[in-house]
Design a protein around this motif. Structure first.
Motif, PDB file in Angstrom:
ATOM      1  N   VAL A 199       0.996  -0.921  -0.063  1.00 39.96           N
ATOM      2  CA  VAL A 199       0.054   0.018  -0.031  1.00 39.96           C
ATOM      3  C   VAL A 199       0.783   1.302  -0.071  1.00 39.96           C
ATOM      4  O   VAL A 199       1.713   1.382   0.820  1.00 39.96           O
ATOM      5  N   ALA A 200       0.892   2.026  -1.059  1.00 48.07           N
ATOM      6  CA  ALA A 200       1.905   3.162  -1.138  1.00 48.07           C
ATOM      7  C   ALA A 200       0.895   4.234  -1.558  1.00 48.07           C
ATOM      8  O   ALA A 200       0.147   4.400  -2.678  1.00 48.07           O
ATOM      9  N   THR A 201       1.296   5.555  -1.230  1.00 46.21           N
ATOM     10  CA  THR A 201       0.506   6.593  -1.173  1.00 46.21           C
ATOM     11  C   THR A 201       1.496   7.803  -1.637  1.00 46.21           C
ATOM     12  O   THR A 201       2.685   7.885  -0.952  1.00 46.21           O
ATOM     13  N   GLY A 202       0.816   8.764  -2.241  1.00 47.14           N
ATOM     14  CA  GLY A 202       1.473   9.970  -2.614  1.00 47.14           C
ATOM     15  C   GLY A 202       2.865   9.503  -3.336  1.00 47.14           C
ATOM     16  O   GLY A 202       3.027   8.514  -4.272  1.00 47.14           O
ATOM     17  N   GLY A 203       3.777  10.138  -3.042  1.00 45.74           N
ATOM     18  CA  GLY A 203       5.303  10.036  -3.723  1.00 45.74           C
ATOM     19  C   GLY A 203       5.939   8.641  -3.382  1.00 45.74           C
ATOM     20  O   GLY A 203       6.304   7.960  -4.223  1.00 45.74           O
ATOM     21  N   ASN A 204       5.185   7.703  -2.359  1.00 50.46           N
ATOM     22  CA  ASN A 204       5.814   6.298  -2.250  1.00 50.46           C
ATOM     23  C   ASN A 204       5.418   5.472  -3.248  1.00 50.46           C
ATOM     24  O   ASN A 204       5.770   4.400  -3.222  1.00 50.46           O
ATOM     25  N   SER A 205       4.110   5.731  -3.964  1.00 52.40           N
ATOM     26  CA  SER A 205       3.674   4.904  -5.234  1.00 52.40           C
ATOM     27  C   SER A 205       4.631   5.034  -6.232  1.00 52.40           C
ATOM     28  O   SER A 205       4.409   4.330  -7.161  1.00 52.40           O
ATOM     29  N   ALA A 206       5.722   5.909  -6.281  1.00 51.60           N
ATOM     30  CA  ALA A 206       6.778   5.818  -7.298  1.00 51.60           C
ATOM     31  C   ALA A 206       7.725   4.574  -7.104  1.00 51.60           C
ATOM     32  O   ALA A 206       8.462   4.602  -8.033  1.00 51.60           O
ATOM     33  N   LEU A 207       7.673   4.065  -5.809  1.00 53.70           N
ATOM     34  CA  LEU A 207       8.398   2.576  -5.861  1.00 53.70           C
ATOM     35  C   LEU A 207       7.535   1.705  -5.941  1.00 53.70           C
ATOM     36  O   LEU A 207       6.823   1.090  -5.283  1.00 53.70           O
ATOM     37  N   PRO A 208       7.977   0.823  -7.073  1.00 54.65           N
ATOM     38  CA  PRO A 208       7.136  -0.256  -7.534  1.00 54.65           C
ATOM     39  C   PRO A 208       6.953  -1.281  -6.343  1.00 54.65           C
ATOM     40  O   PRO A 208       5.925  -1.908  -6.254  1.00 54.65           O
ATOM     41  N   HIS A 209       8.144  -1.433  -5.595  1.00 56.95           N
ATOM     42  CA  HIS A 209       7.862  -2.347  -4.468  1.00 56.95           C
ATOM     43  C   HIS A 209       7.880  -1.686  -3.081  1.00 56.95           C
ATOM     44  O   HIS A 209       8.641  -2.078  -2.277  1.00 56.95           O
ATOM     45  N   ALA A 210       6.906  -0.338  -3.017  1.00 53.45           N
ATOM     46  CA  ALA A 210       7.174  -0.146  -1.541  1.00 53.45           C
ATOM     47  C   ALA A 210       6.632  -0.975  -0.370  1.00 53.45           C
ATOM     48  O   ALA A 210       5.891  -1.634  -0.492  1.00 53.45           O
ATOM     49  N   VAL A 211       7.278  -0.604   0.667  1.00 50.50           N
ATOM     50  CA  VAL A 211       6.863  -1.262   1.916  1.00 50.50           C
ATOM     51  C   VAL A 211       5.933  -0.132   2.541  1.00 50.50           C
ATOM     52  O   VAL A 211       6.359   0.872   3.025  1.00 50.50           O
ATOM     53  N   PRO A 212       4.644  -0.748   3.021  1.00 46.04           N
ATOM     54  CA  PRO A 212       3.750   0.154   3.627  1.00 46.04           C
ATOM     55  C   PRO A 212       4.503   0.746   4.766  1.00 46.04           C
ATOM     56  O   PRO A 212       4.837   0.097   5.752  1.00 46.04           O
ATOM     57  N   GLY A 213       4.155   1.958   5.120  1.00 44.02           N
ATOM     58  CA  GLY A 213       4.844   2.724   6.233  1.00 44.02           C
ATOM     59  C   GLY A 213       3.796   3.498   6.894  1.00 44.02           C
ATOM     60  O   GLY A 213       2.471   3.232   6.874  1.00 44.02           O
ATOM     61  N   MET A 214       4.285   4.584   7.897  1.00 44.67           N
ATOM     62  CA  MET A 214       3.297   5.337   8.637  1.00 44.67           C
ATOM     63  C   MET A 214       2.699   6.500   7.647  1.00 44.67           C
ATOM     64  O   MET A 214       2.008   7.343   8.309  1.00 44.67           O
ATOM     65  N   LYS A 215       2.876   6.691   6.542  1.00 49.86           N
ATOM     66  CA  LYS A 215       2.604   7.831   5.709  1.00 49.86           C
ATOM     67  C   LYS A 215       0.869   7.463   5.598  1.00 49.86           C
ATOM     68  O   LYS A 215       0.432   6.538   5.192  1.00 49.86           O
ATOM     69  N   ALA A 216      -0.002   8.709   5.720  1.00 49.99           N
ATOM     70  CA  ALA A 216      -1.153   8.508   5.864  1.00 49.99           C
ATOM     71  C   ALA A 216      -1.930   9.051   4.374  1.00 49.99           C
ATOM     72  O   ALA A 216      -1.112   9.754   3.654  1.00 49.99           O
ATOM     73  N   ILE A 217      -2.958   8.563   4.154  1.00 47.75           N
ATOM     74  CA  ILE A 217      -3.683   8.945   3.020  1.00 47.75           C
ATOM     75  C   ILE A 217      -4.151  10.131   2.694  1.00 47.75           C
ATOM     76  O   ILE A 217      -4.817  10.613   3.842  1.00 47.75           O
ATOM     77  N   GLU A 218      -3.846  11.039   1.803  1.00 49.77           N
ATOM     78  CA  GLU A 218      -4.398  12.387   1.736  1.00 49.77           C
ATOM     79  C   GLU A 218      -5.365  12.360   0.304  1.00 49.77           C
ATOM     80  O   GLU A 218      -5.118  11.703  -0.566  1.00 49.77           O
ATOM     81  N   THR A 219      -6.439  13.161   0.420  1.00 57.06           N
ATOM     82  CA  THR A 219      -7.269  13.415  -0.604  1.00 57.06           C
ATOM     83  C   THR A 219      -6.568  13.888  -1.574  1.00 57.06           C
ATOM     84  O   THR A 219      -5.872  14.747  -1.551  1.00 57.06           O
ATOM     85  N   GLY A 220      -6.872  13.293  -2.889  1.00 59.67           N
ATOM     86  CA  GLY A 220      -6.251  13.926  -3.972  1.00 59.67           C
ATOM     87  C   GLY A 220      -5.150  13.139  -4.414  1.00 59.67           C
ATOM     88  O   GLY A 220      -4.498  13.505  -5.490  1.00 59.67           O
ATOM     89  N   GLN A 221      -4.140  12.139  -3.506  1.00 57.33           N
ATOM     90  CA  GLN A 221      -2.947  11.571  -3.815  1.00 57.33           C
ATOM     91  C   GLN A 221      -3.402  10.263  -4.472  1.00 57.33           C
ATOM     92  O   GLN A 221      -4.186   9.823  -3.951  1.00 57.33           O
ATOM     93  N   PRO A 222      -2.487   9.855  -5.330  1.00 50.78           N
ATOM     94  CA  PRO A 222      -2.548   8.470  -5.732  1.00 50.78           C
ATOM     95  C   PRO A 222      -2.391   7.467  -4.494  1.00 50.78           C
ATOM     96  O   PRO A 222      -1.677   7.658  -3.760  1.00 50.78           O
TER      97      PRO A 222
END
Lengths: 366, 366
Positions: A199-222
């Motif tokens: 589960v990768a949101t915002g800039g993290n989704s630019a990592l094809p194999h991201a590890v889910p972290g403490m970043k929270a979902i923001e409206t309007g972000q991928p």
């Protein structure tokens, strides 16, 4: 499942290759040939190996801890225990079975263990021969029973996605959502995830194999979710990328482009088409739009008992697809800082096209 | 954590062994030396390797998918990408770095990849040398920072057990409880379980490595839970066996016996004692009571970044324990049909004894 029939096929291969037997260490190969479902704890800690002579009865070699499970699941095999280690047991058994030339799986044998086999060879005269892909070649073409299991695995994976998707909102962290997904999988009957959920949101989704972290979902972000589960031994694998709230122009354009590349690739899949050609179908569309450098991985991979197996849908694989192969189709575009979009479905190759396992209901067409 | 200092230690070892460099493929070794925490998808799909020259700067070699994570986590290393595969990159880099003799990890290199290194050797003249345990030898002695992380991992594991234990009741299936345990781990902050959680009830608890199934808990039957988690990269591992309702005489007697064996082993642990001697402390007590055959595995194993690592507490390991080693102590008695009892705690070896990480609060003394 008639496992003995699969073993018969391997035995025919062994006789053709003038091998007296084969040692099967690769966990999915082991399960494919025996139904024995115990899991290795990494390559260093095996739950057992199959010893398949070119003729006659086969053996499951394992240790004390797995004895009851081995007997329950693989009752058509002889069970051999190795209280003093596998090498000591082989030394005893091979002469009794008349095995002078024993294949082992080069892709799932550690260099250090192969060295030990060399040592045993010096003592016993048995020749140990590296083999590759003997069992994998059988596994790559799925029979209808396996296809039904893969379809069921994808079905359940989509149900899990739908259930979780409806609850995702701003403020939830990547890790929280990954946790809910994996719990929901198990609650709905999966054995486990087939890989660590992404589960990768915002800039993290630019990592094809991201590890889910403490970043929270923001409206309007991928938000990119790549998830799969194991049901009845068979894997699913699916990626969805979406936005909570209103996606902006850029996201919409990139999502549409990736989806178009994916559709074109799926439309090109049928028996007889080269894997590289399918990869090119998607890649050309993405490159023509100027994003060629942003699609840095291959288009897809086979799925079965393993979540990543043959065939690869890559520019380097010139081999033709065959009826009964099951592959993912997952183009992606990744832009550092901004984020990424990847869309992944699973199909089974048929004579005149392919069957898409995924249902439309989880499509997020923009 | 000063990763460069750990790399310096390995570089000193390389110079002593007349190696120009080392290729680190083993995932925990990689993390130990670099802090890079990406996970391999099995041995066939690496998230990257370290290339450590005997002198000078070190490299993290990985592929496109892991680029951003590599840069973020291992910023003191050079990052090298291998779009055409690792072999092609090595062929370019090794001459530039002046590496003529390169060690690789025999215990975490596939036979098939070692064959490819041989092929590269013929083309380039670089000699590839199998090594074992160079990094593992550093990992086996934990520093106080690592000990604190292991203690925290055990602490959290016990908190999870306590929370779940209070909710376990008749009718719940093994799989349901395993699922709740693993969800609770993640909810309470663990990265993941450190191995597949074992929940085995009744006769299933006679399988030391049972896979949780649809069997439901019954009053009066043994329930064995073997669970561990990863926190900050470090693993915990703990087993408890109990009965919902009133345990019968036989269960009580066996539980008491196993607990007595465990206490005796723990009391024997201190720097300078042979691992086999600690194993014997527990084994002798169980054998004297007539259950020697029913305790078929070794007493314990090291725990750190990996849940199973050196040293083994086994009858075959004559080596002495050293200050800073962390091990499990887990005697068990398994009786087919009836069930089993295993009790597992974790300790760190100290000069004059050992520190037990587990708190008494989860002890179920009978």
């Amino acid at each position: 499942m008639d496992y003995q029939q699969r073993i018969n096929k391997i035995q025919a291969v062994l006789r053709r290759k003038k091998l007296d037997g084969l040692l099967v260490s690769q966990p999915e190969n082991r399960r494919f040939l025996s139904g024995y479902s115990a899991l290795d704890h990494g390559i260093g800690e095996t739950a057992g190996l199959l010893l398949i002579p070119a003729k006659g009865d086969s053996w499951l070699l394992t240790d004390f801890r797995f004895k009851l499970q081995a007997e329950a699941e693989a009752d058509f095999l002889h069970i051999g225990l190795y209280p003093k280690g596998l090498l000591a047991l082989l030394r005893e058994m091979l002469p009794d079975l008349g095995i002078r030339t024993l294949g082992f799986e080069s892709h799932y044998t550690l260099h250090s263990f192969a060295e030990k086999l060399n040592g045993l060879s010096e003592k016993t005269g048995v020749r140990f021969v590296p083999t590759t892909d003997l069992v994998e070649k059988l596994r790559v073409i799925k029979d209808e029973d396996e296809i039904a299991k893969l379809r069921a695995s994808v079905d359940l994976n989509e149900k899990v996605f739908e259930e979780v998707y409806s609850t995702i909102g701003p403020g939830q962290t990547e890790r929280e959502i990954a946790l809910i997904i994996e719990s929901t999988m198990r609650r709905m009957g999966a054995q486990s995830p087939s890989f660590d959920t992404i589960v990768a949101t915002g800039g993290n989704s630019a990592l094809p194999h991201a590890v889910p972290g403490m970043k929270a979902i923001e409206t309007g972000q991928p938000v990119m979710i790549d998830m799969g589960l194991i049901l009845d031994g068979y894997c699913s694998d699916m990626t969805r990328t979406f936005v909570i709230g209103e996606p902006d122009e850029r996201f919409q354009a990139i999502h549409r482009l990736v989806r178009r590349a994916q559709r074109a690739a799926i439309a090109a899949i049928r028996a007889g088409v080269a894997a590289a050609k399918v990869d090119a179908k998607a890649r050309d569309i993405i490159a023509a739009a100027g994003y060629g450098q942003a699609f840095g991985h291959s288009l897809g991979h086979g799925v079965g008992l393993a979540v990543h197996e043959e065939p690869r849908l890559s520019s380097r694989n010139g081999k033709k697809l065959q009826t009964g192969m099951v592959v993912t189709v997952e183009p992606g575009i990744y832009i550092p800082e901004w984020g990424g979009v990847r869309l992944e479905n699973m199909v089974v190759v048929r004579e005149d096209g392919c069957e898409l396992f995924n249902k439309n209901s989880t499509w997020l067409d923009l």
